[in-house]
Each structure stands twice: as C-alpha cells, then as structure tokens.
Design a protein around this motif. Sequence first.
Motif, PDB file in Angstrom:
ATOM      1  N   CYS A   1      76.602 128.174  10.496  1.00 11.60           N
ATOM      2  CA  CYS A   1      75.571 127.479   9.717  1.00 11.60           C
ATOM      3  C   CYS A   1      75.465 128.109   8.335  1.00 11.60           C
ATOM      4  O   CYS A   1      75.074 129.281   8.217  1.00 11.60           O
ATOM      5  CB  CYS A   1      74.227 127.574  10.446  1.00 11.60           C
ATOM      6  N   PRO A   2      75.793 127.400   7.268  1.00 13.53           N
ATOM      7  CA  PRO A   2      75.756 127.993   5.944  1.00 13.53           C
ATOM      8  C   PRO A   2      74.350 128.382   5.493  1.00 13.53           C
ATOM      9  O   PRO A   2      74.174 129.391   4.807  1.00 13.53           O
ATOM     10  CB  PRO A   2      76.361 126.916   5.040  1.00 13.53           C
ATOM     11  N   VAL A   3      73.351 127.590   5.881  1.00 14.57           N
ATOM     12  CA  VAL A   3      71.980 127.926   5.492  1.00 14.57           C
ATOM     13  C   VAL A   3      71.555 129.230   6.163  1.00 14.57           C
ATOM     14  O   VAL A   3      70.915 130.090   5.557  1.00 14.57           O
ATOM     15  CB  VAL A   3      71.016 126.779   5.861  1.00 14.57           C
ATOM     16  N   GLY A   4      71.943 129.395   7.422  1.00 14.27           N
ATOM     17  CA  GLY A   4      71.632 130.630   8.128  1.00 14.27           C
ATOM     18  C   GLY A   4      72.360 131.827   7.541  1.00 14.27           C
ATOM     19  O   GLY A   4      71.806 132.932   7.472  1.00 14.27           O
ATOM     20  N   GLU A   5      73.591 131.635   7.115  1.00  9.65           N
ATOM     21  CA  GLU A   5      74.351 132.725   6.493  1.00  9.65           C
ATOM     22  C   GLU A   5      73.676 133.177   5.195  1.00  9.65           C
ATOM     23  O   GLU A   5      73.511 134.376   4.938  1.00  9.65           O
ATOM     24  CB  GLU A   5      75.787 132.282   6.205  1.00  9.65           C
TER      25      GLU A   5
ATOM     26  N   CYS B   1      71.886 121.641  11.682  1.00 14.39           N
ATOM     27  CA  CYS B   1      73.280 121.341  12.031  1.00 14.39           C
ATOM     28  C   CYS B   1      73.623 121.701  13.470  1.00 14.39           C
ATOM     29  O   CYS B   1      74.599 121.193  14.025  1.00 14.39           O
ATOM     30  CB  CYS B   1      74.220 122.092  11.084  1.00 14.39           C
ATOM     31  N   GLY B   2      72.856 122.582  14.097  1.00 14.95           N
ATOM     32  CA  GLY B   2      73.137 122.979  15.467  1.00 14.95           C
ATOM     33  C   GLY B   2      74.204 124.045  15.609  1.00 14.95           C
ATOM     34  O   GLY B   2      74.486 124.506  16.719  1.00 14.95           O
ATOM     35  N   ARG B   3      74.807 124.438  14.491  1.00 13.87           N
ATOM     36  CA  ARG B   3      75.823 125.487  14.543  1.00 13.87           C
ATOM     37  C   ARG B   3      75.166 126.862  14.585  1.00 13.87           C
ATOM     38  O   ARG B   3      74.135 127.080  13.948  1.00 13.87           O
ATOM     39  CB  ARG B   3      76.745 125.403  13.316  1.00 13.87           C
ATOM     40  N   PRO B   4      75.734 127.807  15.309  1.00 15.64           N
ATOM     41  CA  PRO B   4      75.167 129.165  15.315  1.00 15.64           C
ATOM     42  C   PRO B   4      75.444 129.851  13.983  1.00 15.64           C
ATOM     43  O   PRO B   4      76.296 129.412  13.203  1.00 15.64           O
ATOM     44  CB  PRO B   4      75.933 129.853  16.449  1.00 15.64           C
ATOM     45  N   VAL B   5      74.704 130.908  13.730  1.00 17.11           N
ATOM     46  CA  VAL B   5      74.954 131.738  12.545  1.00 17.11           C
ATOM     47  C   VAL B   5      75.859 132.882  12.996  1.00 17.11           C
ATOM     48  O   VAL B   5      75.421 133.818  13.662  1.00 17.11           O
ATOM     49  CB  VAL B   5      73.631 132.279  11.956  1.00 17.11           C
ATOM     50  N   ARG B   6      77.110 132.811  12.663  1.00 12.68           N
ATOM     51  CA  ARG B   6      78.105 133.748  13.176  1.00 12.68           C
ATOM     52  C   ARG B   6      78.114 135.089  12.446  1.00 12.68           C
ATOM     53  O   ARG B   6      78.731 136.039  12.905  1.00 12.68           O
ATOM     54  CB  ARG B   6      79.500 133.118  13.084  1.00 12.68           C
ATOM     55  N   GLY B   7      77.453 135.166  11.303  1.00 13.48           N
ATOM     56  CA  GLY B   7      77.473 136.423  10.561  1.00 13.48           C
ATOM     57  C   GLY B   7      78.802 136.671   9.870  1.00 13.48           C
ATOM     58  O   GLY B   7      79.295 137.810   9.843  1.00 13.48           O
ATOM     59  N   VAL B   8      79.387 135.614   9.309  1.00 17.38           N
ATOM     60  CA  VAL B   8      80.646 135.759   8.569  1.00 17.38           C
ATOM     61  C   VAL B   8      80.455 136.652   7.348  1.00 17.38           C
ATOM     62  O   VAL B   8      81.340 137.428   7.003  1.00 17.38           O
ATOM     63  CB  VAL B   8      81.164 134.369   8.140  1.00 17.38           C
ATOM     64  N   LEU B   9      79.306 136.528   6.721  1.00 15.77           N
ATOM     65  CA  LEU B   9      78.988 137.379   5.565  1.00 15.77           C
ATOM     66  C   LEU B   9      78.375 138.685   6.079  1.00 15.77           C
ATOM     67  O   LEU B   9      77.289 138.690   6.646  1.00 15.77           O
ATOM     68  CB  LEU B   9      78.018 136.654   4.629  1.00 15.77           C
ATOM     69  N   PRO B  10      79.065 139.808   5.900  1.00 18.98           N
ATOM     70  CA  PRO B  10      78.608 141.078   6.494  1.00 18.98           C
ATOM     71  C   PRO B  10      77.380 141.639   5.795  1.00 18.98           C
ATOM     72  O   PRO B  10      77.136 141.376   4.609  1.00 18.98           O
ATOM     73  CB  PRO B  10      79.812 142.008   6.310  1.00 18.98           C
ATOM     74  N   LEU B  11      76.618 142.418   6.537  1.00 13.71           N
ATOM     75  CA  LEU B  11      75.448 143.093   6.004  1.00 13.71           C
ATOM     76  C   LEU B  11      75.607 144.592   6.191  1.00 13.71           C
ATOM     77  O   LEU B  11      75.804 145.065   7.308  1.00 13.71           O
ATOM     78  CB  LEU B  11      74.176 142.638   6.726  1.00 13.71           C
ATOM     79  N   GLY B  12      75.546 145.326   5.113  1.00 12.50           N
ATOM     80  CA  GLY B  12      75.654 146.770   5.189  1.00 12.50           C
ATOM     81  C   GLY B  12      77.086 147.226   5.097  1.00 12.50           C
ATOM     82  O   GLY B  12      77.926 146.832   5.915  1.00 12.50           O
ATOM     83  N   ALA B  13      77.409 148.001   4.065  1.00 12.91           N
ATOM     84  CA  ALA B  13      78.769 148.498   3.884  1.00 12.91           C
ATOM     85  C   ALA B  13      79.094 149.529   4.953  1.00 12.91           C
ATOM     86  O   ALA B  13      78.260 150.341   5.319  1.00 12.91           O
ATOM     87  CB  ALA B  13      78.933 149.119   2.486  1.00 12.91           C
ATOM     88  N   ALA B  14      80.318 149.477   5.463  1.00 15.51           N
ATOM     89  CA  ALA B  14      80.768 150.444   6.462  1.00 15.51           C
ATOM     90  C   ALA B  14      80.852 151.834   5.848  1.00 15.51           C
ATOM     91  O   ALA B  14      81.149 151.987   4.676  1.00 15.51           O
ATOM     92  CB  ALA B  14      82.125 150.030   7.021  1.00 15.51           C
ATOM     93  N   ARG B  15      80.582 152.842   6.629  1.00 12.88           N
ATOM     94  CA  ARG B  15      80.601 154.234   6.136  1.00 12.88           C
ATOM     95  C   ARG B  15      81.510 155.080   7.001  1.00 12.88           C
ATOM     96  O   ARG B  15      81.671 154.840   8.175  1.00 12.88           O
ATOM     97  CB  ARG B  15      79.180 154.811   6.143  1.00 12.88           C
TER      98      ARG B  15
END
Length: 395
Positions: free
Chosen positions: A290-294, A381-395
């Motif tokens: 879901c783009p709105v959720g992302e 849209c009924g689509r899940p929010v898959r989290g394609v756009l990451p949150l928080g840089a890896a350390r």
Amino acid sequence: MTTLDVRTGVDDTPPLFTVAEPRVFASGHPEVPERSQQWLVEAAHEVRLLGRGGAGFPVATKLAAVRRGARVVVNGSESEPASWKDRALMRRYPDLVVAGTALVGAAIRSRRMVIAVSDGASAAALRAAVRRHGAPIQVHTVDHGFVGGEVGALINGLNDRAPVPDGVRVLPHERGLDDRSTYASNVETFAQLALLAALGADAYAATGTRAEPGSSLLTLLGTERQGVLEVPNGMALRHVLGAHTGPVLVGGYHGTWTTRDDLVVDRPWLRSQGIGWGAGVVAVLPEDTCPVGEIARVADWLAGQSARQCGPCTFGLPAIAQDLASIVAGDVVDPDRLRTRLGQVAGRGACHHPTGATGFVGTGLSAFKEDVRRHLAGLPCGRPVRGVLPLGAAR
C-alpha cells in the motif's frame, strides 16, 4: 548490468552492481599521487565535480575556500535509512576513501583528519585501511541520528556540542572541526577526488556527460535487483528500473516522488526540474504494497527524528504523520487541513528537516493521488504495508 558483489554471510551489505565501466567499484584502483590544493581546485572545476552529499555543492568552490592547516571531516554517518551507497563504499572499498582523505589532507596541509561513521562494520574496514595507508587519520564512531547526519550537526557533535544543526548556518570552511576552517564532505566525494587525482581530469571525464562528467553511486530499492549501483552520469533511470512504470522516489526521505519517465542521473538537470538527487536513493513501490501506508510509515519516522528546535518539527511533523495514519486506518480526515499543515511546515524550520520531510510527503500524496482518493473515500486498496521503505539505518 553487471553484478560485482553478492557475498552473503559476511555482513548485511546489499549486492553491488555496475552499469558500463566501473570506476569507484573497479577491481583495482590506480595509485593516488599527491596533488596541490590548486591542482585539485582546478581539476575539480574542470570536471564540474559536485559533492555527493545532499547539497551537491561544487567541490572546487569548497576546496578553494579552506585555509592552509584546515581540518578535514569525512561524513560517513549515512543516517538516511534508504541509502546504502556510503556504507557499501566504506566496507568494500575503504582504501579509496582513505586515499581521498589523505589526498585532501596533504593538499591543504591539514592538522587533523577525521572520518565520522555510524556503523561498526564500516568503522572496522576504515581503520584497517588507515593502518595499511599509514595516514594520521582518525575514524570516529558517532550515533547522532537522522538530523545529526547534516554536516553542521555532525561537526557540532564532533566538537562535543549537541549534534543538531545550527539555527543560523555557519559554513565549515569558516568554522568547523575544533572551531577551525574545515573541508567537510561525504565519503563518496573523497573517493571521487582520489579517482580524479589518480586519473587526471581528461581521463576522469571520459565517462559521464559534458555537463557532469564521471560516475555516481546510487541505492536502488523496490525492484527485482535491489542494491548499490555505480552508473555513468547522464544515464537514464529507466535503464535500471526495468519494466516499472509507476511513481519513483528520487533523493531519499528528503526527496521527491515523481511520475516522470525521462529522469537521468544528472544533478544540474535534475535540480533545474525541481528534483534533488539528495542521498542518491532511487526507490519504487511494488504493486503488492500500500503506497499510502508506506508514506505514512516514513512520515511517522521522520516526525520522530526531529531535533525539537522549532515548532514546525515539534508540532507540525507529528500532526502530519497522525493525519496520514488516520487515512490509512480509514478514519475521516480533512484533506484540506493536511494540505494546509504541509504548507505551514515547509520552509519554516530551523533546519532543512521540516522542508525535506514535507516534500517527501507532499509529492508522495500527489504521485499516488488515486490511492489517496480511495482511502479518503473509505475504499482502501486492501494491500498490506510491506515496509519496502526501510526505517532506521543499519549499524
């Protein structure tokens, strides 16, 4: 597109790819000779070299402005969650970063050189490269967060002050590390300077375009072949996006969503179109998320990254994030109120963060306007929010 590195089990660095002849990602780099400050200024001007951080400032102008004995700060904090290009460079090609740092340091007769980095794997690779090079370079680990990755905030942190941007911007060449004149730039900039010094201006400009010679690194997200790419400047983005025809995010979480299909890797041209290259992120959203959720997820994260220095950040960004969360949840939201909030926040912060965040949200809502309209009408849209756009840089 050629795959350069798909090692697994070593660390979490994504695959590296190259389009055309690799420069930064070459299997071996030529020796970097010592060059004078004047030589670097003239060569950087000749190839129109731009900094590879968010601002894309002309390197020649910055190099010419620093005084002899100035400090050198290499910004490797990469606090942009969607970006991997700097960490990939520091982990896989740390000797090139160290060579560029030593090159600039010797040219300006620097009395202190610091590479600031946020993750352990990059720090370890850089320290090993410093030992191989035998250069008096400090690798300093920082944990300043997203806003703390801005160069002024980073320098404040290195100076044992709060790692937040100054309300009144002070350029590093005027006062930076140790409150002295400082040449500060992104790690990729130093790698590009090393290549420029090793190849000379003519050979460096043998790839790319007349407007912007050379190559650039970018992080590609949301496509089948995700990873870090080296591409010649001037290359059309459609060559790496494949069959994708929907909106594209250019520049990362302070960047721009656009539906244009004529984009090229050319900072001056992109800027003329109102699009910033920013952190060098190019991202698309697959059809099964879901783009709105992302966008709402990232907006909420950006609100939490505020330096709490001004009202637009402290109150405006959380209010925008809450409106977006309500839209995703199917609650009633006044779209005019959301548009008003975006306009009230943009351009009114003590730093660029509110403007960058609202640019990401505002252009996203426009690019996915049909999805937004359906959510506002109670027909998600009924689509899940898959989290394609990451949150928080890896350390």
